[in-house]
Structures are given as C-alpha cells and as structure tokens.
Design a protein around this motif. Structure first.
Motif, PDB file in Angstrom:
ATOM      1  N   ARG A   1      -5.362  -0.353  -3.515  1.00  0.00           N
ATOM      2  CA  ARG A   1      -5.257   0.982  -2.898  1.00  0.00           C
ATOM      3  C   ARG A   1      -5.037   2.062  -3.948  1.00  0.00           C
ATOM      4  NH1 ARG A   1      -3.831   2.216   2.658  1.00  0.00           N
ATOM      5  NH2 ARG A   1      -3.194   4.381   2.886  1.00  0.00           N
ATOM      6  N   LEU A   2      -4.208   1.759  -4.953  1.00  0.00           N
ATOM      7  CA  LEU A   2      -3.944   2.759  -5.983  1.00  0.00           C
ATOM      8  C   LEU A   2      -5.209   3.063  -6.775  1.00  0.00           C
ATOM      9  CD1 LEU A   2      -2.049   4.600  -7.486  1.00  0.00           C
ATOM     10  CD2 LEU A   2      -1.295   2.646  -8.860  1.00  0.00           C
ATOM     11  N   ALA A   3      -5.927   2.020  -7.170  1.00  0.00           N
ATOM     12  CA  ALA A   3      -7.149   2.242  -7.951  1.00  0.00           C
ATOM     13  C   ALA A   3      -8.193   2.986  -7.128  1.00  0.00           C
ATOM     14  CB  ALA A   3      -7.701   0.909  -8.436  1.00  0.00           C
ATOM     15  N   ARG A   4      -8.412   2.555  -5.907  1.00  0.00           N
ATOM     16  CA  ARG A   4      -9.440   3.190  -5.072  1.00  0.00           C
ATOM     17  C   ARG A   4      -9.032   4.593  -4.656  1.00  0.00           C
ATOM     18  NH1 ARG A   4     -10.097  -2.574  -2.109  1.00  0.00           N
ATOM     19  NH2 ARG A   4     -11.729  -3.437  -3.470  1.00  0.00           N
ATOM     20  N   GLY A   5      -7.741   4.760  -4.350  1.00  0.00           N
ATOM     21  CA  GLY A   5      -7.275   6.091  -3.974  1.00  0.00           C
ATOM     22  C   GLY A   5      -7.361   7.065  -5.126  1.00  0.00           C
TER      23      GLY A   5
ATOM     24  N   ILE B   1     -15.000   1.374 -10.506  1.00  0.00           N
ATOM     25  CA  ILE B   1     -14.187   2.585 -10.409  1.00  0.00           C
ATOM     26  C   ILE B   1     -13.185   2.676 -11.563  1.00  0.00           C
ATOM     27  CG2 ILE B   1     -14.456   2.759  -7.910  1.00  0.00           C
ATOM     28  CD1 ILE B   1     -11.618   1.621  -7.630  1.00  0.00           C
ATOM     29  N   THR B   2     -13.370   1.839 -12.577  1.00  0.00           N
ATOM     30  CA  THR B   2     -12.463   1.809 -13.723  1.00  0.00           C
ATOM     31  C   THR B   2     -12.932   2.784 -14.800  1.00  0.00           C
ATOM     32  OG1 THR B   2     -11.790  -0.480 -13.323  1.00  0.00           O
ATOM     33  CG2 THR B   2     -11.540   0.359 -15.567  1.00  0.00           C
ATOM     34  N   THR B   3     -12.066   3.704 -15.170  1.00  0.00           N
ATOM     35  CA  THR B   3     -12.371   4.670 -16.224  1.00  0.00           C
ATOM     36  C   THR B   3     -12.182   4.050 -17.600  1.00  0.00           C
ATOM     37  OG1 THR B   3     -11.413   6.338 -14.733  1.00  0.00           O
ATOM     38  CG2 THR B   3     -11.956   7.040 -16.976  1.00  0.00           C
ATOM     39  N   TYR B   4     -11.072   3.323 -17.764  1.00  0.00           N
ATOM     40  CA  TYR B   4     -10.744   2.667 -19.031  1.00  0.00           C
ATOM     41  C   TYR B   4     -10.452   1.199 -18.753  1.00  0.00           C
ATOM     42  CZ  TYR B   4      -9.885   7.496 -20.540  1.00  0.00           C
ATOM     43  OH  TYR B   4     -10.001   8.835 -20.813  1.00  0.00           O
ATOM     44  N   LEU B   5     -11.245   0.316 -19.330  1.00  0.00           N
ATOM     45  CA  LEU B   5     -11.017  -1.122 -19.217  1.00  0.00           C
ATOM     46  C   LEU B   5     -10.480  -1.615 -20.555  1.00  0.00           C
ATOM     47  CD1 LEU B   5     -11.295  -3.867 -17.748  1.00  0.00           C
ATOM     48  CD2 LEU B   5     -13.636  -3.990 -18.664  1.00  0.00           C
ATOM     49  N   LEU B   6      -9.247  -2.088 -20.550  1.00  0.00           N
ATOM     50  CA  LEU B   6      -8.612  -2.589 -21.764  1.00  0.00           C
ATOM     51  C   LEU B   6      -8.309  -4.068 -21.554  1.00  0.00           C
ATOM     52  CD1 LEU B   6      -6.945   0.414 -20.979  1.00  0.00           C
ATOM     53  CD2 LEU B   6      -6.768   0.194 -23.450  1.00  0.00           C
ATOM     54  N   LEU B   7      -9.080  -4.933 -22.172  1.00  0.00           N
ATOM     55  CA  LEU B   7      -8.900  -6.363 -21.948  1.00  0.00           C
ATOM     56  C   LEU B   7      -8.803  -7.114 -23.252  1.00  0.00           C
ATOM     57  CD1 LEU B   7     -12.260  -8.035 -20.810  1.00  0.00           C
ATOM     58  CD2 LEU B   7     -12.141  -5.833 -21.940  1.00  0.00           C
ATOM     59  N   GLY B   8      -8.131  -8.268 -23.185  1.00  0.00           N
ATOM     60  CA  GLY B   8      -8.020  -9.126 -24.336  1.00  0.00           C
ATOM     61  C   GLY B   8      -9.213 -10.056 -24.442  1.00  0.00           C
ATOM     62  N   VAL B   9      -9.453 -10.557 -25.651  1.00  0.00           N
ATOM     63  CA  VAL B   9     -10.566 -11.479 -25.857  1.00  0.00           C
ATOM     64  C   VAL B   9     -10.432 -12.692 -24.952  1.00  0.00           C
ATOM     65  CG1 VAL B   9     -11.623 -13.035 -27.534  1.00  0.00           C
ATOM     66  CG2 VAL B   9     -11.024 -10.721 -28.216  1.00  0.00           C
TER      67      VAL B   9
ATOM     68  N   ALA C   1       0.813  -1.219   0.000  1.00  0.00           N
ATOM     69  CA  ALA C   1       0.000   0.000   0.000  1.00  0.00           C
ATOM     70  C   ALA C   1       0.847   1.270   0.000  1.00  0.00           C
ATOM     71  CB  ALA C   1      -0.940  -0.009   1.197  1.00  0.00           C
ATOM     72  N   ALA C   2       1.995   1.240   0.661  1.00  0.00           N
ATOM     73  CA  ALA C   2       2.844   2.431   0.713  1.00  0.00           C
ATOM     74  C   ALA C   2       3.323   2.834  -0.679  1.00  0.00           C
ATOM     75  CB  ALA C   2       4.041   2.186   1.633  1.00  0.00           C
ATOM     76  N   ASP C   3       3.527   1.868  -1.543  1.00  0.00           N
ATOM     77  CA  ASP C   3       3.944   2.177  -2.907  1.00  0.00           C
ATOM     78  C   ASP C   3       2.808   2.872  -3.666  1.00  0.00           C
ATOM     79  OD1 ASP C   3       6.660   0.716  -3.057  1.00  0.00           O
ATOM     80  OD2 ASP C   3       5.314  -0.782  -2.227  1.00  0.00           O
ATOM     81  N   ALA C   4       1.588   2.435  -3.421  1.00  0.00           N
ATOM     82  CA  ALA C   4       0.435   3.093  -4.028  1.00  0.00           C
ATOM     83  C   ALA C   4       0.332   4.535  -3.558  1.00  0.00           C
ATOM     84  CB  ALA C   4      -0.843   2.330  -3.687  1.00  0.00           C
ATOM     85  N   ASP C   5       0.567   4.766  -2.284  1.00  0.00           N
ATOM     86  CA  ASP C   5       0.518   6.133  -1.766  1.00  0.00           C
ATOM     87  C   ASP C   5       1.582   7.008  -2.421  1.00  0.00           C
ATOM     88  OD1 ASP C   5      -1.547   5.378  -0.100  1.00  0.00           O
ATOM     89  OD2 ASP C   5      -0.271   5.069   1.656  1.00  0.00           O
ATOM     90  N   ARG C   6       2.755   6.423  -2.673  1.00  0.00           N
ATOM     91  CA  ARG C   6       3.823   7.167  -3.342  1.00  0.00           C
ATOM     92  C   ARG C   6       3.406   7.550  -4.766  1.00  0.00           C
ATOM     93  NH1 ARG C   6       7.257   3.631  -2.658  1.00  0.00           N
ATOM     94  NH2 ARG C   6       7.732   2.788  -4.732  1.00  0.00           N
ATOM     95  N   ALA C   7       2.733   6.639  -5.435  1.00  0.00           N
ATOM     96  CA  ALA C   7       2.254   6.922  -6.790  1.00  0.00           C
ATOM     97  C   ALA C   7       1.212   8.027  -6.786  1.00  0.00           C
ATOM     98  CB  ALA C   7       1.684   5.645  -7.407  1.00  0.00           C
ATOM     99  N   LEU C   8       0.283   7.980  -5.854  1.00  0.00           N
ATOM    100  CA  LEU C   8      -0.763   8.988  -5.785  1.00  0.00           C
ATOM    101  C   LEU C   8      -0.195  10.370  -5.471  1.00  0.00           C
ATOM    102  CD1 LEU C   8      -3.453   6.946  -3.826  1.00  0.00           C
ATOM    103  CD2 LEU C   8      -3.599   7.680  -6.216  1.00  0.00           C
ATOM    104  N   ALA C   9       0.869  10.404  -4.657  1.00  0.00           N
ATOM    105  CA  ALA C   9       1.470  11.681  -4.274  1.00  0.00           C
ATOM    106  C   ALA C   9       2.106  12.392  -5.462  1.00  0.00           C
ATOM    107  CB  ALA C   9       2.512  11.462  -3.179  1.00  0.00           C
TER     108      ALA C   9
END
Length: 314
Positions: A151-155, A186-194, A118-126
């Motif tokens: 945490r990154l997606a929800r944050g 909470i997904t803005t862009y969903l990019l998935l393979g068949v 989770a701490a890495d996600a917080d660093r990304a959000l910052a």
C-alpha cells in the motif's frame, strides 16, 4: 530551503550482544543497541542531509521506549511510530563465534511491528514525504506488513512520491519475490545486493541485472557488491565504483548506510556516480565500527563528504 523528507517503513528491535567477544552461552554481560534495516537507512539519510521519519510499531514497554529514543538520538523523527499496548517490541541476540562468524537469533514473532498493516502505510503517506523506503524484509514479516509495504509503495506512486525498494531478502523468512516483482514497475530507485539479484531477476551479471530491472519497469538501479563496490547508472550502462578500503570490524548495516546516503544525495540533486561514491564512504565507516550506525560520519564530516559527492558526480 527545507530538506526533503524520507519516510521508511519497517521494524527496529533491541539488540543484545556479548561483551568482550564471548559466546552467548558463556557471557556474563552484554551491550545493548537498537537496530533495524529501515532505521539504519534513515539514520544514514539524515546524516547525509535529508529529513527522515520512521514509520513503525513498538510495544508499550521499555524496549519500545528505547527504540524511539535511539531513533530520536540519530535525528530520525518518531511521530509515525505507533505504540501497541498488546504486543511487545522485538529483540534479537548476536552470537560471535570463535572463528569470527556471526549468528543472529531473532525473537520477533508476535512483535508489535509484525502487526503493521495498511493503516500504517496511510499514516506514512499523510506525512507528505518526498520519498518512501520499503523493503522485502518488512514485507516478509507477515500478511499485515506485506499489505503495508504494497500500500505504501502503490500509494506513493499514485501521489507522485518517489519509491525506493531494497529487496533485503532473508533466507529465514517467507519468500516475497512475487510482491517485489509486482512493485518493480513503480520503483523509482532499486537498490539490491548481488546475492538478491538472482532470486529477483534471475542473474547477477551487472549488465543483465540493469537490463532486466529496467525491462521490468524499475527506474534507477544500484547493484551493491559489498567489498567489491557497487554498480551505478551511467550514461551508457552500469558503471562500477570500488568500495573504500577499510578494515572490516562488523559488516552488518553497510548496505543500509549505503542506501540511505545514496537516496539523500539523489534527492539533493547529486548525480548517480556522486551519490554512489557517498554511499561507499558511509558504508566504509559502518563496517569499520561495531554496531549498525556507530560508524556514520559526524555531521561536519558528512557535510564535507556530501560536498565532495557533488564534485564527484559532476
């Protein structure tokens, strides 16, 4: 105007593959590369005009330094990469069989990136991104990476930051479709393979995929179908766009290149059709070259393609 920042969370590893197409058990020399799904995506996004930063962990070893140098060489920021003094950087080996089939051997258990949390996600959000890119591949690396992705997606969603989700399911890793399903609203862009649509949404029919993804709360959907092209959002439902015709040298990294180009184009205001068109061009260059990022268009060519993407999407 400052280009939008995309932050991707994941693992990059050092790749060894035999020179001259020999099998691993016989080769006397190998070429050395750096690869990782999120780093590939970020490299394509950067080439398509976005700013990009990689959030990860590497070991305090030569491979970790190589990962950071490779990312920087691709124009991807490394300030969010933490150095782990007690864990190594992951490595993997690609074996090319006589029939052309490829088999990959991973040595990532206990790697520095497997300790993402989770701490890495917080660093990304910052870092204040306009968009964060997460994947099921990273979430499958262990309990800590799973927490980091969630945490990154929800944050990001709580802060009004766009979330891009690529399921990137791997049969050899623990299943994470339960978490991905939780993140769809909470997904803005969903990019998935068949091949990922059935485990996540129960169907690979394009119209049904779009319908079920939207019913689950996902925003914009892109369905990647490799050589068969892709389906993107149209005014009256999914529209198919064929892939660019090229001779395939190595298919690895094509989906990442598509996603990075698509996301950069959408952040730049290109319509979905134009963004998908750009993605197919980036993917075509990658599959026509060895290595995950070697075939990305050079900056002048990428700028010209982006300009054409605006016209295509108009």
């Amino acid at each position: 105007m400052t280009a939008p920042l995309i932050v991707g969370l994941g693992e990059a590893m050092v790749l060894f593959q035999p020179s001259g197409g020999e099998p691993l058990n016989e080769c006397r020399s190998a070429s050395v590369h750096v690869a990782g799904a999120e780093l590939n995506l970020l490299a394509a996004a950067r080439r398509a005009g976005a700013r990009a930063a990689f959030c990860s962990r590497v070991g305090a070893d030569p491979f970790g330094r190589r990962v950071c140098a490779a990312a920087a060489g691709l124009g991807v920021g490394t300030d969010l990469v933490a150095v782990d003094e007690s864990r190594p950087t992951g490595v993997f080996f690609k074996d090319v069989r006589p029939d052309g089939a490829r088999r990959v051997h991973y040595y990532r258990a206990g790697s520095a990136a497997s300790a993402l949390d989770a701490a890495d996600a917080d660093r990304a959000l910052a870092a204040g991104p306009a968009l964060v890119a997460v994947s099921g591949l990273t979430a499958a690396l262990g309990p800590g990476p799973r927490r980091a992705v969630a945490r990154l997606a929800r944050g990001a969603h709580a802060r009004g930051i766009a979330v891009a989700l690529d399921p990137n399911l791997r049969p050899g890793l623990p299943p994470v479709t339960d978490l991905l399903a939780e993140l769809l609203p909470i997904t803005t862009y969903l990019l998935l393979g068949v091949d990922e649509a059935v485990p996540l949404l129960g169907t690979d029919d394009p119209a049904a995929v779009f319908e079920r993804a939207r019913a689950a709360g996902a925003g914009e959907v892109v369905l990647k179908a490799g050589a068969d092209g892709c389906w993107h959002a149209g005014p009256d439902g999914p529209r198919r766009l064929p892939s660019a015709a090229v001779e395939v040298v190595d298919p690895v990294g094509a989906g990442d290149a598509f996603a990075g180009a698509y996301l950069a184009a959408r952040l730049a205001g290109v319509a979905p059709r134009g963004a998908a068109w750009l993605g197919t061009r980036f993917a075509a260059g990658v599959v026509a070259s060895p290595g995950d990022t070697d075939g990305l268009p050079a900056p002048p060519a990428a700028a010209a393609l982006l300009a054409e993407a605006y016209r295509t999407g108009a």
